[in-house]
Motif scaffolding. Structure first.
Motif, PDB file in Angstrom:
ATOM      1  N   ALA A 334       0.914  -1.242   0.034  1.00 21.83           N
ATOM      2  CA  ALA A 334      -0.149   0.046   0.064  1.00 21.83           C
ATOM      3  C   ALA A 334       0.879   1.352   0.172  1.00 21.83           C
ATOM      4  CB  ALA A 334      -0.974  -0.084   1.315  1.00 21.83           C
ATOM      5  N   THR A 335       1.931   1.154   0.608  1.00 28.61           N
ATOM      6  CA  THR A 335       3.126   2.324   0.757  1.00 28.61           C
ATOM      7  C   THR A 335       3.535   2.429  -0.774  1.00 28.61           C
ATOM      8  OG1 THR A 335       3.538   1.979   2.983  1.00 28.61           O
ATOM      9  CG2 THR A 335       4.780   3.424   1.726  1.00 28.61           C
ATOM     10  N   ILE A 336       3.664   1.522  -1.429  1.00 31.87           N
ATOM     11  CA  ILE A 336       4.270   1.731  -2.662  1.00 31.87           C
ATOM     12  C   ILE A 336       3.227   2.335  -3.812  1.00 31.87           C
ATOM     13  CG2 ILE A 336       4.907   0.370  -5.203  1.00 31.87           C
ATOM     14  CD1 ILE A 336       6.397  -1.600  -2.992  1.00 31.87           C
ATOM     15  N   ILE A 337       1.910   1.954  -3.492  1.00 33.85           N
ATOM     16  CA  ILE A 337       0.847   2.755  -4.308  1.00 33.85           C
ATOM     17  C   ILE A 337       0.896   3.999  -3.800  1.00 33.85           C
ATOM     18  CG2 ILE A 337      -1.777   2.712  -4.519  1.00 33.85           C
ATOM     19  CD1 ILE A 337      -1.903  -0.159  -3.721  1.00 33.85           C
ATOM     20  N   SER A 338       1.098   4.420  -2.649  1.00 30.48           N
ATOM     21  CA  SER A 338       1.190   5.948  -2.427  1.00 30.48           C
ATOM     22  C   SER A 338       2.164   6.607  -3.274  1.00 30.48           C
ATOM     23  CB  SER A 338       1.298   5.936  -0.701  1.00 30.48           C
ATOM     24  OG  SER A 338       1.311   7.455  -0.364  1.00 30.48           O
ATOM     25  N   ILE A 339       3.239   6.019  -3.221  1.00 27.90           N
ATOM     26  CA  ILE A 339       4.683   6.703  -3.868  1.00 27.90           C
ATOM     27  C   ILE A 339       3.843   7.073  -5.554  1.00 27.90           C
ATOM     28  CG2 ILE A 339       6.621   6.163  -5.155  1.00 27.90           C
ATOM     29  CD1 ILE A 339       7.570   4.697  -2.501  1.00 27.90           C
ATOM     30  N   PHE A 340       3.399   6.013  -6.043  1.00 27.88           N
ATOM     31  CA  PHE A 340       2.829   6.604  -7.477  1.00 27.88           C
ATOM     32  C   PHE A 340       1.529   7.350  -7.453  1.00 27.88           C
ATOM     33  CE2 PHE A 340       5.694   2.544  -7.665  1.00 27.88           C
ATOM     34  CZ  PHE A 340       6.299   3.068  -8.905  1.00 27.88           C
ATOM     35  N   SER A 341       0.873   7.537  -6.528  1.00 25.97           N
ATOM     36  CA  SER A 341      -0.296   8.323  -6.583  1.00 25.97           C
ATOM     37  C   SER A 341      -0.281   9.666  -5.742  1.00 25.97           C
ATOM     38  CB  SER A 341      -1.380   7.404  -6.007  1.00 25.97           C
ATOM     39  OG  SER A 341      -1.129   7.269  -4.580  1.00 25.97           O
ATOM     40  N   VAL A 342       0.479   9.752  -4.909  1.00 24.78           N
ATOM     41  CA  VAL A 342       0.509  11.113  -4.111  1.00 24.78           C
ATOM     42  C   VAL A 342       0.730  12.421  -4.760  1.00 24.78           C
ATOM     43  CG1 VAL A 342       3.094  11.194  -3.474  1.00 24.78           C
ATOM     44  CG2 VAL A 342       1.355  11.982  -2.007  1.00 24.78           C
ATOM     45  N   LYS A 344      -0.122  12.599  -8.149  1.00 24.16           N
ATOM     46  CA  LYS A 344      -1.049  12.439  -8.983  1.00 24.16           C
ATOM     47  C   LYS A 344      -2.334  12.730  -8.592  1.00 24.16           C
ATOM     48  CE  LYS A 344       1.559   9.433 -12.072  1.00 24.16           C
ATOM     49  NZ  LYS A 344       1.492   8.200 -12.753  1.00 24.16           N
ATOM     50  N   LEU A 345      -2.721  12.203  -7.395  1.00 28.29           N
ATOM     51  CA  LEU A 345      -4.188  12.169  -6.891  1.00 28.29           C
ATOM     52  C   LEU A 345      -4.227  13.547  -5.773  1.00 28.29           C
ATOM     53  CD1 LEU A 345      -5.160   8.641  -6.416  1.00 28.29           C
ATOM     54  CD2 LEU A 345      -5.771  10.164  -8.217  1.00 28.29           C
ATOM     55  N   GLY A 346      -3.154  13.713  -5.320  1.00 27.33           N
ATOM     56  CA  GLY A 346      -3.003  14.800  -4.214  1.00 27.33           C
ATOM     57  C   GLY A 346      -3.020  14.227  -2.704  1.00 27.33           C
ATOM     58  N   ARG A 347      -2.797  15.150  -1.881  1.00 31.67           N
ATOM     59  CA  ARG A 347      -2.773  14.538  -0.453  1.00 31.67           C
ATOM     60  C   ARG A 347      -4.113  14.475   0.171  1.00 31.67           C
ATOM     61  NH1 ARG A 347       1.696  15.635  -3.204  1.00 31.67           N
ATOM     62  NH2 ARG A 347       3.557  16.633  -1.982  1.00 31.67           N
ATOM     63  N   ARG A 348      -5.137  15.453  -0.100  1.00 29.29           N
ATOM     64  CA  ARG A 348      -6.126  15.434   0.396  1.00 29.29           C
ATOM     65  C   ARG A 348      -7.174  14.188  -0.077  1.00 29.29           C
ATOM     66  NH1 ARG A 348      -9.542  19.615   2.032  1.00 29.29           N
ATOM     67  NH2 ARG A 348     -10.877  19.182   0.251  1.00 29.29           N
ATOM     68  N   MET A 349      -7.059  14.190  -1.323  1.00 24.80           N
ATOM     69  CA  MET A 349      -7.997  12.791  -1.826  1.00 24.80           C
ATOM     70  C   MET A 349      -7.516  11.487  -1.063  1.00 24.80           C
ATOM     71  SD  MET A 349      -8.737  11.243  -5.694  1.00 24.80           S
ATOM     72  CE  MET A 349      -9.534  12.998  -6.039  1.00 24.80           C
ATOM     73  N   LEU A 350      -6.310  11.406  -0.827  1.00 19.03           N
ATOM     74  CA  LEU A 350      -5.845  10.046  -0.295  1.00 19.03           C
ATOM     75  C   LEU A 350      -6.162  10.012   1.137  1.00 19.03           C
ATOM     76  CD1 LEU A 350      -2.070   9.704  -1.764  1.00 19.03           C
ATOM     77  CD2 LEU A 350      -4.236   8.164  -2.467  1.00 19.03           C
ATOM     78  N   LEU A 351      -6.009  11.093   1.882  1.00 23.01           N
ATOM     79  CA  LEU A 351      -6.428  11.062   3.086  1.00 23.01           C
ATOM     80  C   LEU A 351      -8.027  11.031   3.668  1.00 23.01           C
ATOM     81  CD1 LEU A 351      -4.233  14.205   4.621  1.00 23.01           C
ATOM     82  CD2 LEU A 351      -3.913  11.729   4.949  1.00 23.01           C
ATOM     83  N   ILE A 352      -8.764  11.557   2.722  1.00 21.58           N
ATOM     84  CA  ILE A 352     -10.158  11.537   2.822  1.00 21.58           C
ATOM     85  C   ILE A 352     -10.854   9.937   2.404  1.00 21.58           C
ATOM     86  CG2 ILE A 352     -12.581  12.276   2.048  1.00 21.58           C
ATOM     87  CD1 ILE A 352     -11.153  15.006   1.651  1.00 21.58           C
TER      88      ILE A 352
END
Length: 524
Positions: A334-342, A344-352
């Motif tokens: 899941a952390t690897i997923i975050s590396i490739f998405s943070v 692009k998708l942004g911080r707020r979307m991932l947190l919500i």
């Protein structure tokens, strides 16, 4: 002063700095982020060894007897303050060490601070591995905690400052990725050493020397950040390093901005006092809240005590350690997923999104335990499988959101003049509440029972609402541009970061026009 090619205040368009993603930057960031390996290993290893009978019999005989006498499902069999102190002492030591680390980070650089962290780690590993009594064991954990304080102070700053803006989030998350890899490594080690009697726990503690040596040796080969070099007056060296890490000779716009930010920073005589100024309130509030919320997701309760938790929930020794390995692997992926998405998708979307996912999974776990786990019964196989799946769902959500972003966002939002002090606050608050959770969790589990998951779910709902209304998006914004491009456009925080008046200057904290270290076009 000749016209500069960096950003101009009052203009909608902001020029991005030239540079490419060089192999040198990637390798350097990987070496620096190895501090996360040690941090993660320390988190993961404690829960495994505290579930081993040989370890408990030697250092915590009261807990050992309670474990043997209690039914496998008894919530309170691990409730012991000394056992919790073994885990939590590391974080209290880190809390104290971070204030010293702030001084070394600002005055001597990020690289020497990481070297000091590595040396503390090595010393702690030696003491823990050779421990013959509880005092020696706790002293070793305290040294490891000092290493955590220094590493968590320097590494996130190093990664944010050396990374190109467009991939700053991904490279910064390398620290969290290594933390999750360290947790997984610890869980795998515990799964193997549990079968080695009676000294398997020594091997578990001793293998922490691998990441400790990696950080120590790696810090000898990495470069100092241009920001730190410029801040300490080494302009030519700072410019040379900037050319090296950006892979281009055209670094004047970015370098000039660093110099200007440094000039502003040097006017600040008391960085910690300056943090309390009105103009720095948004960053300070966001930082403190993120660290508190990160710990009250309940993630460290799971990671610290995963084997103990699974045993308490009715799993046998092998099953509990095996389940910990599974959750550790999910954490890494899941952390690897975050590396490739943070970025692009942004911080707020991932947190919500993660907040919703964590809330649902924790509520389901609480309901299943409340219905299926009675004092004199064991969980059914089906219920146990669903609980492990929900734990994995919770861990994955945390790993691509609150885990890495809790460190990334504070490291990229403070201006240079308060960045080191701000990072100290980040580490300090994080370790205070990590200590609270580590010291209290087993007692909370004993008293709350399955209700502890509803307790953490309530906190998750609060923090998701906080992000929705109060956390602005910071993706793809240069660090020194945060005030103009982020805080001044937020519905609430813009009230605190408007241009500084002369009446706001005091005790050497004078700012010509802007608090984030860049003058406008007229002042050029």
């Amino acid at each position: 002063m000749p016209a500069m090619s960096f950003s101009v205040r009052g203009k909608a368009e902001v020029m991005e700095f030239e540079g490419r993603i060089t192999p040198y930057v990637v390798i350097t960031c990987i070496l620096a982020a190895s501090g996360g390996l040690m941090f993660g290993y320390d988190i993961g290893i404690s829960g495994g060894v505290t579930s081993m009978d040989d370890f408990l019999e030697k250092f915590f005989p009261v807990v050992y007897l309670k474990k043997k006498e209690a039914h496998e499902n008894a919530y309170c069999k691990y409730d012991n303050e000394n056992l919790q102190l073994f885990t939590s002492s590391l974080y209290m030591a880190g809390l104290v060490a971070t204030f010293f680390a702030s001084y070394t980070t600002k005055n001597y650089g990020r690289r020497p601070t990481m070297l000091i962290a590595g040396l503390f780690f090595v010393g702690g590993v030696v003491l823990n591995t050779a421990a013959v009594n509880l005092l020696m064991l706790i002293l070793g954990r305290i040294l490891l905690g000092c290493g955590v304080g220094f590493a968590n102070q320097a590494v996130p700053l190093f990664l944010s400052e050396i990374a190109p803006t467009r991939i700053r989030g991904a490279l910064n998350i390398l620290f969290q990725l290594n933390t999750t890899i360290g947790i997984l490594f610890a869980n795998v080690v515990n799964y193997g050493t549990e079968r080695i009697r009676p000294w398997g726990w020594r091997l578990s503690l001793g293998l922490a020397g691998i990441p400790a040596l990696l950080l120590t040796v790696g810090s000898l080969f990495i470069v100092e950040t241009p920001n730190s070099l410029v801040e300490r007056g080494q302009l030519e060296e700072g410019k040379a390093v900037l050319r090296k890490i950006r892979g281009t000779n055209n670094v004047d716009p970015e370098f000039n901005e660093l110099v200007e930010a440094s000039r502003m920073a040097k006017q600040v005589k008391h960085p910690f006092r300056n943090l309390l100024k009105r103009r720095n309130r948004p960053q300070l509030v966001i930082t403190i809240c993120l660290q508190i919320f990160q710990q009250f997701t309940g993630i460290n309760a799971i990671m610290f005590y995963a084997p103990v938790l699974f045993q308490t929930l009715g799993f046998k020794n092998d099953a509990s350690l095996y389940s910990s390995v599974i959750t550790g692997a999910v954490n890494v992926i899941a952390t690897i997923i975050s590396i490739f998405s943070v970025d692009k998708l942004g911080r707020r979307m991932l947190l919500i999104e993660a907040g919703i996912q964590m809330f649902i999974s924790q509520v389901i776990i609480g309901v299943l335990l409340g219905v299926g786990l009675k004092q004199d019964e064991e969980l059914s196989r089906g219920t146990a499988i669903v609980i492990v799946l929900m734990v994995c769902t919770f861990v994955s959500a945390f790993a691509w959101s609150w885990g890495p972003l809790g460190w990334l966002i504070p490291s990229e939002t403070f201006p240079l003049e308060t960045r080191s002090a701000g990072q100290s606050v980040t580490v300090c608050v994080n370790l205070v509440f990590t200590f609270v959770i580590a010291q209290a969790f087993l007692s909370m589990l004993c008293r709350f029972k399955y209700g502890i998951f509803f307790f953490f779910a309530a906190w998750v709902s609060v923090m998701t609402i906080f992000v929705l209304f109060l956390l602005p998006e910071t993706k793809n914004v240069p660090i020194e541009e945060m005030t103009e491009r982020v805080w001044k456009h937020h519905w609430l925080w813009k009230k605190y970061v408007r241009d500084v008046d002369l009446t706001d200057d005091e005790a050497g904290d004078a700012y010509p026009r802007h608090a984030n270290g860049i003058t406008d076009a007229n002042s050029c």
